[in-house]
Design an enzyme around this catalytic site. Structure first.
Site, PDB file in Angstrom:
ATOM      1  N   GLU A   1      29.675  36.706  52.338  1.00 50.67           N
ATOM      2  CA  GLU A   1      28.376  36.961  51.727  1.00 50.67           C
ATOM      3  C   GLU A   1      27.245  36.821  52.739  1.00 50.67           C
ATOM      4  O   GLU A   1      26.238  37.537  52.659  1.00 50.67           O
ATOM      5  CB  GLU A   1      28.157  36.010  50.551  1.00 50.67           C
ATOM      6  CG  GLU A   1      29.048  36.266  49.351  1.00 50.67           C
ATOM      7  CD  GLU A   1      30.451  35.679  49.499  1.00 50.67           C
ATOM      8  OE1 GLU A   1      31.281  35.885  48.610  1.00 50.67           O
ATOM      9  OE2 GLU A   1      30.709  34.989  50.512  1.00 50.67           O
TER      10      GLU A   1
ATOM     11  N   ARG B   1      41.661  34.035  57.959  1.00 55.55           N
ATOM     12  CA  ARG B   1      40.375  34.118  57.274  1.00 55.55           C
ATOM     13  C   ARG B   1      39.576  32.830  57.395  1.00 55.55           C
ATOM     14  O   ARG B   1      38.369  32.852  57.610  1.00 55.55           O
ATOM     15  CB  ARG B   1      40.616  34.445  55.788  1.00 55.55           C
ATOM     16  CG  ARG B   1      39.408  34.312  54.889  1.00 55.55           C
ATOM     17  CD  ARG B   1      38.370  35.351  55.184  1.00 55.55           C
ATOM     18  NE  ARG B   1      37.260  35.292  54.230  1.00 55.55           N
ATOM     19  CZ  ARG B   1      36.104  35.907  54.406  1.00 55.55           C
ATOM     20  NH1 ARG B   1      35.900  36.611  55.495  1.00 55.55           N
ATOM     21  NH2 ARG B   1      35.166  35.822  53.499  1.00 55.55           N
TER      22      ARG B   1
ATOM     23  N   LEU C   1      35.170  32.389  65.402  1.00 55.13           N
ATOM     24  CA  LEU C   1      34.288  32.860  64.345  1.00 55.13           C
ATOM     25  C   LEU C   1      33.261  33.838  64.917  1.00 55.13           C
ATOM     26  O   LEU C   1      32.842  33.712  66.067  1.00 55.13           O
ATOM     27  CB  LEU C   1      33.548  31.694  63.691  1.00 55.13           C
ATOM     28  CG  LEU C   1      34.362  30.769  62.787  1.00 55.13           C
ATOM     29  CD1 LEU C   1      33.499  29.605  62.322  1.00 55.13           C
ATOM     30  CD2 LEU C   1      34.924  31.526  61.593  1.00 55.13           C
ATOM     31  N   GLY C   2      32.874  34.809  64.106  1.00 59.13           N
ATOM     32  CA  GLY C   2      31.813  35.722  64.496  1.00 59.13           C
ATOM     33  C   GLY C   2      32.209  36.795  65.480  1.00 59.13           C
ATOM     34  O   GLY C   2      31.336  37.465  66.037  1.00 59.13           O
TER      35      GLY C   2
END
Length: 440
Positions: free
Chosen positions: A72, A282, A328-329
């Site tokens: 989100e 994930r 991450l990212g």
């Protein structure tokens, strides 16, 4: 049972669970230390006021955007950037450490300048959400995708804060779950000032839950601006490896084992080519677990975290079969580097993960049978020729190897992915138009 009575029962259960929530935060912080940062915020107690606007033209009241988690937060990025470009202060709330970490990275400049503030959204306790609204006095609230909480919405109405559910989605399963408490659900969804849905199917389900005249504006994720440095690095990394790359992205618990079995059973294409597999869990709390699973499978592996900076071809030797993407990212880098991407979360009945970012990077996509959280986007991508659907992990691996053997098919899917992404942009502009009266 009337909505008011259901809300009383619901709120009482939250209060009874409060000691266990503190225990959960404490335990989670051991694995993810960010959960232990400002835990009182989760109960509506905030240590310092919003920073003063850097420009006297700014209004004091921030635009509140709530993005519960990582997905989100990424979806909200183009909307938040549009708000910041308008010179509006933004209050961004998250519930997960991954969402907050990603927001810190995406909006580092705005945070440093005092134009964006990050805090935890409190749990849906009546007193906690009232303290949140009294403390920050937002001019409006934009809830991303699915975040509708009865006490939060009720408090927003009490303090006259206009609320919109933006890029809203509602699966059939989630609708049925909400309808178990139909009176409470209809009062809650009916209290939203605007509902801006991704698709007509989402709008229809939200109407059944009580939303008033939802409008279809599309999916914010199609408007994501992908970081060019990661795209360039990924595109340069692939040819330097001198072998193809298959990314298995956003895997969830129960999926990795099936993929590792399929890879071990058929490690090469029929042409004798052994690809590099980039396996990307994930959730970061599972990075160590997944790395241990790969090591235990007998496949030769390396962890992304062992490499400084964005990977260069020399960082992954030719004998490595699986690179665990424990970072991450960096999903745009992985997608740009891949010849084929399998978007997981859809090989167990979990609803799937977002394939839009992969398509925007122009990579052929394979999804599993369970994509109900992204049903319309998945079906549209398949119809456009940008994605294929597999029946299980072994079938997905077989399809990926087949695509490696047929570069002309990969090229057609790449072109289809570019068209698919281009034809679905514009949700940010439509959302900004719908909420324009709140931003004056």
């Amino acid at each position: 049972m009337a909505a008011a009575l259901w809300r009383a029962v619901y709120s009482t259960l939250w209060r009874l669970l409060t000691p266990f929530i503190w225990l959960k935060i404490w335990r989670r912080a051991k694995r993810e230390p960010l959960y232990g940062v400002f835990p009182a915020e989760r109960f509506g107690f905030y240590r310092k006021a919003m920073p003063k606007p850097a420009n006297d033209d700014f209004r004091a009241a921030p635009v509140w955007v709530h993005a519960v988690s990582l997905g989100e937060t990424r979806a909200a990025q183009p909307l938040i950037e549009a708000l910041l470009e308008r010179g509006l202060p933004v209050l961004l709330t998250n519930m997960t450490a991954t969402g907050r970490t990603e927001a810190s990275r995406l909006f580092a400049t705005a945070i440093a300048q005092g134009r964006l503030r990050q805090v935890w959204l409190p749990y849906d306790l009546p007193g906690a959400v009232r303290r949140f609204f009294r403390y920050f006095t937002p001019r409006c609230g934009l809830l991303i995708e699915t975040e509708v909480w009865p006490n939060l919405i009720r408090a927003g109405k009490h303090y006259a804060v206009p609320l919109a559910l933006v890029s809203a989605r509602m699966s059939e399963a989630s609708m049925r779950k909400n309808l178990r408490l139909a009176s409470l659900a209809r009062q809650t969804f009916g209290s939203l000032d605007q509902v801006l849905a991704q698709t007509q199917e989402d709008a229809d389900r939200l109407t059944r839950l009580g939303a008033r005249a939802p409008k279809v504006v599309g999916n914010l994720k199609f408007d994501l601006r992908l970081p060019p440095d990661q795209l360039d690095a990924g595109l340069a990394w692939n040819p330097g490896l001198a072998r193809p790359v298959i990314a298995i992205a956003s895997t969830r618990e129960g999926e990795e084992g099936d993929f590792l079995t399929a890879i071990a059973a058929m490690p090469r294409t029929q042409d004798g080519v052994e690809p590099l597999v980039v396996l990307i869990p994930r959730h970061p709390q599972r990075f160590d677990e997944v790395a241990a699973m790969v090591a235990g499978s007998g496949l030769r592996m390396k962890r992304r975290s062992a490499i400084q900076g964005l990977p260069a071809p020399r960082d992954v030797s030719s004998d490595v079969q699986v690179l665990v993407g424990d970072s991450l990212g960096e999903m745009p880098f992985y997608y740009a580097a891949a010849d084929v991407t399998i978007v997981a979360g859809s090989f167990a009945p979990l609803g799937g993960q977002n394939l839009i970012e992969a398509s925007a990077c122009g990579v052929p996509v394979i999804v599993g049978p369970h994509t109900f959280n992204f049903a319309q986007a998945s079906e549209n991508a398949i119809e456009a020729g940008a994605a294929l659907r597999a029946t299980d992990a072994a079938d997905a691996w077989r399809l990926a190897l087949q695509l490696l053997e047929h570069p002309e098919d990969r090229m057609r899917m790449r072109e289809a992915a570019a068209r698919f992404s281009a034809t679905h942009t514009g949700a940010t502009r439509r959302v900004m138009l719908e909420i324009s009266s709140w931003l004056m």
